[in-house]
Design a protein around this motif. Sequence first.
Motif, mmCIF file in Angstrom:
data_model
loop_
_atom_site.group_PDB
_atom_site.id
_atom_site.type_symbol
_atom_site.label_atom_id
_atom_site.label_comp_id
_atom_site.label_asym_id
_atom_site.label_seq_id
_atom_site.Cartn_x
_atom_site.Cartn_y
_atom_site.Cartn_z
ATOM 1 N N GLU A 160 23.832 38.726 51.005
ATOM 2 C CA GLU A 160 22.947 39.233 52.051
ATOM 3 C C GLU A 160 23.408 38.827 53.442
ATOM 4 N N HIS A 161 24.055 37.665 53.544
ATOM 5 C CA HIS A 161 24.463 37.168 54.853
ATOM 6 C C HIS A 161 25.848 37.654 55.282
ATOM 7 N N GLU A 162 26.564 38.363 54.428
ATOM 8 C CA GLU A 162 27.884 38.882 54.810
ATOM 9 C C GLU A 162 27.818 39.762 56.055
ATOM 10 N N PRO A 163 26.906 40.756 56.115
ATOM 11 C CA PRO A 163 26.857 41.579 57.334
ATOM 12 C C PRO A 163 26.423 40.807 58.572
ATOM 13 N N GLN A 164 25.589 39.794 58.387
ATOM 14 C CA GLN A 164 25.174 38.977 59.530
ATOM 15 C C GLN A 164 26.356 38.180 60.071
ATOM 16 N N HIS A 165 27.160 37.624 59.178
ATOM 17 C CA HIS A 165 28.354 36.893 59.601
ATOM 18 C C HIS A 165 29.358 37.845 60.280
ATOM 19 N N MET A 170 31.938 39.513 65.337
ATOM 20 C CA MET A 170 32.151 40.497 66.396
ATOM 21 C C MET A 170 31.694 39.947 67.742
ATOM 22 N N ALA A 171 30.531 39.298 67.751
ATOM 23 C CA ALA A 171 30.028 38.697 68.990
ATOM 24 C C ALA A 171 30.982 37.631 69.514
ATOM 25 N N ASP A 172 31.521 36.811 68.616
ATOM 26 C CA ASP A 172 32.445 35.745 69.026
ATOM 27 C C ASP A 172 33.724 36.304 69.647
ATOM 28 N N GLY A 173 34.123 37.502 69.199
ATOM 29 C CA GLY A 173 35.373 38.074 69.693
ATOM 30 C C GLY A 173 35.235 38.889 70.965
ATOM 31 N N LEU A 174 34.017 39.284 71.319
ATOM 32 C CA LEU A 174 33.826 40.150 72.483
ATOM 33 C C LEU A 174 34.345 39.554 73.797
ATOM 34 N N PRO A 175 34.121 38.244 74.074
ATOM 35 C CA PRO A 175 34.686 37.709 75.327
ATOM 36 C C PRO A 175 36.197 37.864 75.415
ATOM 37 N N ALA A 176 36.892 37.679 74.292
ATOM 38 C CA ALA A 176 38.347 37.825 74.303
ATOM 39 C C ALA A 176 38.746 39.276 74.551
ATOM 40 N N ALA A 207 38.444 45.321 87.455
ATOM 41 C CA ALA A 207 39.064 44.582 86.350
ATOM 42 C C ALA A 207 38.167 43.439 85.881
ATOM 43 N N LEU A 208 37.528 42.751 86.844
ATOM 44 C CA LEU A 208 36.652 41.627 86.484
ATOM 45 C C LEU A 208 35.395 42.086 85.750
ATOM 46 N N VAL A 209 35.045 43.362 85.914
ATOM 47 C CA VAL A 209 33.911 43.905 85.160
ATOM 48 C C VAL A 209 34.179 43.776 83.658
ATOM 49 N N GLY A 210 35.439 43.897 83.253
ATOM 50 C CA GLY A 210 35.778 43.759 81.834
ATOM 51 C C GLY A 210 35.442 42.373 81.310
ATOM 52 N N THR A 211 35.818 41.336 82.059
ATOM 53 C CA THR A 211 35.484 39.969 81.648
ATOM 54 C C THR A 211 33.976 39.785 81.578
ATOM 55 N N PHE A 212 33.296 40.283 82.610
ATOM 56 C CA PHE A 212 31.838 40.182 82.641
ATOM 57 C C PHE A 212 31.203 40.863 81.434
ATOM 58 N N LEU A 213 31.637 42.100 81.145
ATOM 59 C CA LEU A 213 31.025 42.852 80.048
ATOM 60 C C LEU A 213 31.267 42.189 78.696
ATOM 61 N N GLY A 214 32.482 41.655 78.503
ATOM 62 C CA GLY A 214 32.766 40.990 77.234
ATOM 63 C C GLY A 214 31.833 39.828 76.991
ATOM 64 N N ILE A 215 31.632 38.993 78.012
ATOM 65 C CA ILE A 215 30.734 37.834 77.877
ATOM 66 C C ILE A 215 29.287 38.284 77.770
ATOM 67 N N PHE A 216 28.916 39.271 78.590
ATOM 68 C CA PHE A 216 27.538 39.782 78.594
ATOM 69 C C PHE A 216 27.157 40.356 77.231
ATOM 70 N N LEU A 217 28.011 41.235 76.701
ATOM 71 C CA LEU A 217 27.710 41.858 75.411
ATOM 72 C C LEU A 217 27.690 40.831 74.284
ATOM 73 N N TYR A 219 27.141 37.242 74.383
ATOM 74 C CA TYR A 219 26.112 36.205 74.368
ATOM 75 C C TYR A 219 24.704 36.711 74.646
ATOM 76 N N LEU A 220 24.590 37.895 75.242
ATOM 77 C CA LEU A 220 23.263 38.387 75.606
ATOM 78 C C LEU A 220 22.846 39.630 74.836
ATOM 79 N N MET A 221 23.732 40.178 74.002
ATOM 80 C CA MET A 221 23.384 41.372 73.228
ATOM 81 C C MET A 221 23.663 41.195 71.728
ATOM 82 N N VAL A 222 24.948 41.155 71.363
ATOM 83 C CA VAL A 222 25.301 41.168 69.938
ATOM 84 C C VAL A 222 24.933 39.857 69.251
ATOM 85 N N ALA A 223 25.232 38.725 69.866
ATOM 86 C CA ALA A 223 24.921 37.433 69.240
ATOM 87 C C ALA A 223 23.418 37.241 69.015
#
Length: 289
Positions: A160-165, A170-176, A207-217, A219-223
């Motif tokens: 059951e927790h496989e999709p949650q992990h 995915m959330a952990d990788g978004l900033p990168a 260009a900096l919008v990309g860094t912002f969006l990665g962190i925003f999505l 820590y504040l959305m997917v995670a």
Amino acid sequence: MFLIIGFVVVLFMVFGGYVFAGGKMEIIVHALPFELMIILGGSVGAFVIANSMGVIKKSLSGMGRAFKGAKWKRQDYVDLLSLLFVLIKTMRSKGVVAIEQHIEKPEESNIFNNFPRIAADHHVVAFIADYLRMMTMNFEDPHQMEDAMDQDLERHHAEEHEPQHALQTMADGLPAVGIVAAVLGIIKTMAAINEPVEVLGRMVGGALVGTFLGIFLSYLMVAPIAGRFGQVLNEESQFFNIIKTVLISHLHGNAPQISVEIGRRNVPAQHQPDFAELEDALAELPPDL
């Protein structure tokens, strides 16, 4: 509902704070479609590469479950305890023969069908029926039964927790991935190094919008969605733990009333019926059950 409120608060506080501080939305709005294409598109592609189709489907449905919350409500726990009371009382008073018709064809059982929300859940019904069937086969050692149930629940929990992990990964990788988008933006800027400072400033800002969006999505959305999904799964798993608790108590020789009372005390606090409420529910059960 609370997830939606939370997202509204996040959007207002982040972008509202930026605008109130004198920031201009023009650069963000201009860069947003391209940065989202890179960041979300790349992340979704990596998500598809990393997971099986079953996990992908469960992840999509899991996002909906995060918004809806746990399936089981207070009345469902009362119904579960009432159902278990009737089943173990029938087994104790009438013998294993009387219970066989209910566990072999639970869809035709008047006991299960008296609790329609539980009867509609295949996994819960199968879990109850399978272990009652094992009891009818003289597998009645409470310690061995508890070990078997624990292994079953551990496997179910992991699946059951496989999709949650997967969502959390995915959330952990978004900033990168946001950094990837930002680097591409800088490459684009360097290719236009002869442009005026005003143009270069807008390009660097984009260009900096990309860094912002990665962190925003991330820590504040997917995670937060992944975290809420995990909470829902943990809360719903308590339904199975209560079944285990009641059946093991029965195997220890306790009366049906004692077994369900032990189960009641393991219900999550926000859904736990009080002693009198459960007693009233048991007293109101149809006499033909």
